[in-house]
Motif scaffolding. Structure first.
Motif, short mmCIF file in Angstrom:
data_model
loop_
_atom_site.label_atom_id
_atom_site.label_comp_id
_atom_site.label_asym_id
_atom_site.label_seq_id
_atom_site.Cartn_x
_atom_site.Cartn_y
_atom_site.Cartn_z
N MET A 1 -10.45 2.17 -2.81
CA MET A 1 -9.68 3.40 -2.60
C MET A 1 -8.19 3.11 -2.69
SD MET A 1 -11.95 5.81 -2.08
CE MET A 1 -11.19 7.17 -1.22
N ARG A 2 -7.51 3.83 -3.56
CA ARG A 2 -6.06 3.67 -3.68
C ARG A 2 -5.37 4.28 -2.45
NH1 ARG A 2 -1.33 7.30 -3.67
NH2 ARG A 2 0.35 5.82 -4.02
N ILE A 3 -4.42 3.51 -1.91
CA ILE A 3 -3.62 4.03 -0.79
C ILE A 3 -2.13 3.80 -1.07
CG2 ILE A 3 -5.34 3.81 1.05
CD1 ILE A 3 -3.84 1.11 1.78
N TYR B 1 -2.16 13.55 7.32
CA TYR B 1 -1.04 14.36 6.84
C TYR B 1 -0.22 13.56 5.84
CZ TYR B 1 3.64 16.42 7.06
OH TYR B 1 4.86 16.96 6.74
N LEU B 2 0.37 14.26 4.87
CA LEU B 2 1.33 13.60 3.98
C LEU B 2 2.60 14.47 3.92
CD1 LEU B 2 0.76 11.75 0.68
CD2 LEU B 2 2.61 13.38 0.84
N GLY B 3 3.70 13.87 4.34
CA GLY B 3 4.99 14.57 4.29
C GLY B 3 6.09 13.58 3.95
N SER C 1 -2.09 19.50 -3.86
CA SER C 1 -0.98 19.70 -4.82
C SER C 1 -0.72 18.44 -5.65
CB SER C 1 0.30 20.13 -4.10
OG SER C 1 0.73 19.12 -3.23
N ASN C 2 -0.80 17.27 -5.02
CA ASN C 2 -0.60 16.03 -5.77
C ASN C 2 -1.79 15.73 -6.67
OD1 ASN C 2 1.92 15.39 -4.86
ND2 ASN C 2 1.26 13.87 -3.37
N MET C 3 -2.99 16.00 -6.16
CA MET C 3 -4.19 15.72 -6.94
C MET C 3 -4.19 16.57 -8.22
SD MET C 3 -8.12 15.87 -5.60
CE MET C 3 -9.47 15.53 -6.73
N LYS D 1 9.69 3.77 -9.57
CA LYS D 1 8.42 3.94 -8.87
C LYS D 1 8.69 3.81 -7.37
CE LYS D 1 6.06 0.97 -11.71
NZ LYS D 1 4.85 0.29 -12.18
N ASP D 2 7.61 3.98 -6.57
CA ASP D 2 7.76 4.04 -5.12
C ASP D 2 8.66 2.97 -4.49
OD1 ASP D 2 5.88 6.19 -4.88
OD2 ASP D 2 4.31 4.72 -5.24
N LYS D 3 8.31 1.71 -4.77
CA LYS D 3 8.99 0.64 -4.05
C LYS D 3 10.41 0.48 -4.59
CE LYS D 3 8.00 -4.08 -2.71
NZ LYS D 3 8.89 -4.82 -3.63
N ASP E 1 7.44 19.01 4.28
CA ASP E 1 5.98 18.96 4.28
C ASP E 1 5.41 18.83 2.88
OD1 ASP E 1 5.65 19.33 6.99
OD2 ASP E 1 5.55 21.53 6.83
N ASN E 2 4.29 18.11 2.81
CA ASN E 2 3.38 18.38 1.72
C ASN E 2 2.17 19.02 2.38
OD1 ASN E 2 1.53 18.52 -0.37
ND2 ASN E 2 2.40 16.78 -1.44
N GLY E 3 1.20 18.20 2.80
CA GLY E 3 0.06 18.85 3.44
C GLY E 3 -0.98 17.88 3.92
N PRO F 1 10.85 9.98 -0.05
CA PRO F 1 9.59 9.24 -0.07
C PRO F 1 8.64 9.75 1.00
CG PRO F 1 11.48 7.79 0.32
CD PRO F 1 11.94 9.19 0.49
N SER F 2 7.38 9.54 0.77
CA SER F 2 6.41 9.94 1.78
C SER F 2 6.61 9.04 3.01
CB SER F 2 5.00 9.84 1.21
OG SER F 2 4.26 8.88 1.87
N LEU F 3 6.26 9.59 4.16
CA LEU F 3 6.46 8.87 5.43
C LEU F 3 5.61 7.61 5.48
CD1 LEU F 3 6.43 12.12 7.56
CD2 LEU F 3 8.44 10.71 7.03
N ALA F 4 4.64 7.52 4.58
CA ALA F 4 3.75 6.35 4.52
C ALA F 4 4.39 5.17 3.79
CB ALA F 4 2.45 6.74 3.83
N LYS F 5 5.62 5.35 3.31
CA LYS F 5 6.20 4.31 2.45
C LYS F 5 7.38 3.57 3.07
CE LYS F 5 4.34 6.40 -1.68
NZ LYS F 5 4.51 7.32 -2.79
N PHE F 6 7.59 3.76 4.38
CA PHE F 6 8.75 3.12 5.01
C PHE F 6 8.44 1.77 5.63
CE2 PHE F 6 10.14 7.46 4.56
CZ PHE F 6 11.47 7.33 4.22
C1 LMR Z 1 1.50 9.11 -2.94
O1 LMR Z 1 1.99 8.04 -3.30
O2 LMR Z 1 0.29 9.36 -2.95
C2 LMR Z 1 2.44 10.20 -2.44
O3 LMR Z 1 3.31 9.64 -1.54
C3 LMR Z 1 3.22 10.78 -3.56
C4 LMR Z 1 4.21 11.77 -3.01
O4 LMR Z 1 5.39 11.47 -3.02
O5 LMR Z 1 3.77 12.84 -2.60
#
Ligand code: LMR
Length: 334
Positions: free
Chosen positions: A172-174, A237-239, A216-218, A75-77, A149-151, A93-98
């Motif tokens: 809200m899940r983040i 943005y999500l990339g 695309s993820n949804m 999983k992510d972590k 990129d994602n979008g 990983p998404s840039l939001a996960k660093f």
């Molecule tokens: C998410 O956790 O929502 C996204 O980062 C998943 C992904 O890798 O696009």
């Protein structure tokens, strides 16, 4: 003189040597385990498959890329820890996960409404700012190779989300980004960090009310089946950053690494060229499925979202680093 015992010992040693050598022959390909959390049929999934194909071709089969989608391995972590430990070699990983890794600068990409378009964003990811951000990973035993990129994200829930007031009290899940936490707080929602692989079930069972993600993820996670409403807000943005274990990368034979760099450059162009279309297709498919009502923001509603989310930039400046934010805004042309 060789006694019977020495001969037997020699025969044993030879057999042992052969048995040790055999697997070495069988394994003499360099294996790259590439783990990710989304479906194969997404911009990232397709980018990874393209890299696999090109990497194996450009290294004349010296490298075997094994792609593990959908959080099959980690999983992510966990996947970031696995990369640092060398259990996998490559991730995106998404840039939001660093943030949890201690590199908070990447959360600049999560700031609401910071990129008006893919073009604006590319000025960052394909320029000096993008390069200097990736360099910050080296200290963590990670080499950053590319941005994929994602979008742009849409917001979803089981109630209409037209104005910021509509978020009041919604869980809200983040992703694990403090900027996203601040974003949801600014809207009056209750942010909840959760691994991507758990989101569908959490939405289905009501553990959370809603979430944000590019179409695309949804769509590929079937979240539209458990969300009655979505707003095409494109508020963030999500990339991805494609990253490798540094020790593994530095230890590769030079010609192999050169082949992989070429494969990565082409896979990056490919992934970035399909991202928008993949998201447009996913949105159209969800609209056709009819399980979710999609709302377009009016000018007035959009202005209210921008006003509500604007303070997040200031609030997060210290965490992200004022210099990083200024450099990104300068590159974007603000
Ligand atoms: C998410 O956790 O929502 C996204 O980062 C998943 C992904 O890798 O696009």
């Amino acid at each position: 003189m060789l006694t019977r015992r020495t001969l037997a010992a020699l025969a044993g040693a030879t057999a042992l040597a052969l048995s040790l050598a055999a697997p070495a022959f069988a394994q003499d390909k360099i294996v790259i385990k590439f783990s990710h959390v989304v479906a194969p049929d997404t911009p990232k999934g397709k980018g990874a498959a393209k890299f696999e194909e090109l990497a194996e071709a450009y290294t004349n089969g010296a490298v075997d890329v094994e792609v593990y989608p959908n959080s099959q391995l980690y999983k992510d972590k966990e996947e970031l820890e696995a990369l640092q430990l060398g259990a996998v070699q490559m991730l995106a990983p998404s840039l939001a996960k660093f943030g949890p890794l201690g590199v908070q600068d990447f959360e600049v990409f999560d700031l609401p409404f910071i990129f008006p378009s893919y073009d604006a964003l590319r000025k960052v990811t394909q320029g000096e700012v993008g390069k200097s951000l990736l360099a910050k990973l080296e200290d963590k035993g990670i080499t950053g190779l590319a941005y994929w990129d994602n979008g742009f994200k849409i917001m979803s829930a089981n109630s209409p989300l037209k104005t910021p007031d509509d978020f009041l009290g919604l869980k809200m899940r983040i992703q694990s980004s403090k900027v996203l936490e601040a974003e949801m707080n600014a809207l009056g929602a209750v942010p909840q960090v959760m691994a991507f692989s758990e989101v569908y079930q959490a939405l289905q069972t009501g553990v959370v009310d809603g979430t944000e993600n590019p179409p695309s993820n949804m769509f590929t996670q079937k979240m539209n089946e458990v969300q009655t409403n979505a707003t095409l807000s494109n508020h963030g943005y999500l990339g991805y950053a494609v990253i490798v274990n540094k020790q593994f990368w530095d230890g590769l034979p030079e010609d192999v690494r050169a082949g992989l760099e070429k494969a990565m450059a082409e896979a990056t162009d490919y992934a970035n060229s399909i991202a928008k279309e993949e998201n447009d297709k996913a949105l159209a498919a969800m609209q056709a499925a009819g399980t979710t009502e999609f709302h377009e923001l009016t000018e007035e509603e959009r202005a209210a979202w921008v006003a509500a989310l604007e303070p997040v930039h200031e609030e997060m400046a210290e965490r992200i680093g004022a210099e990083t934010i200024a450099a990104v805004k300068a590159a974007v042309g603000e």
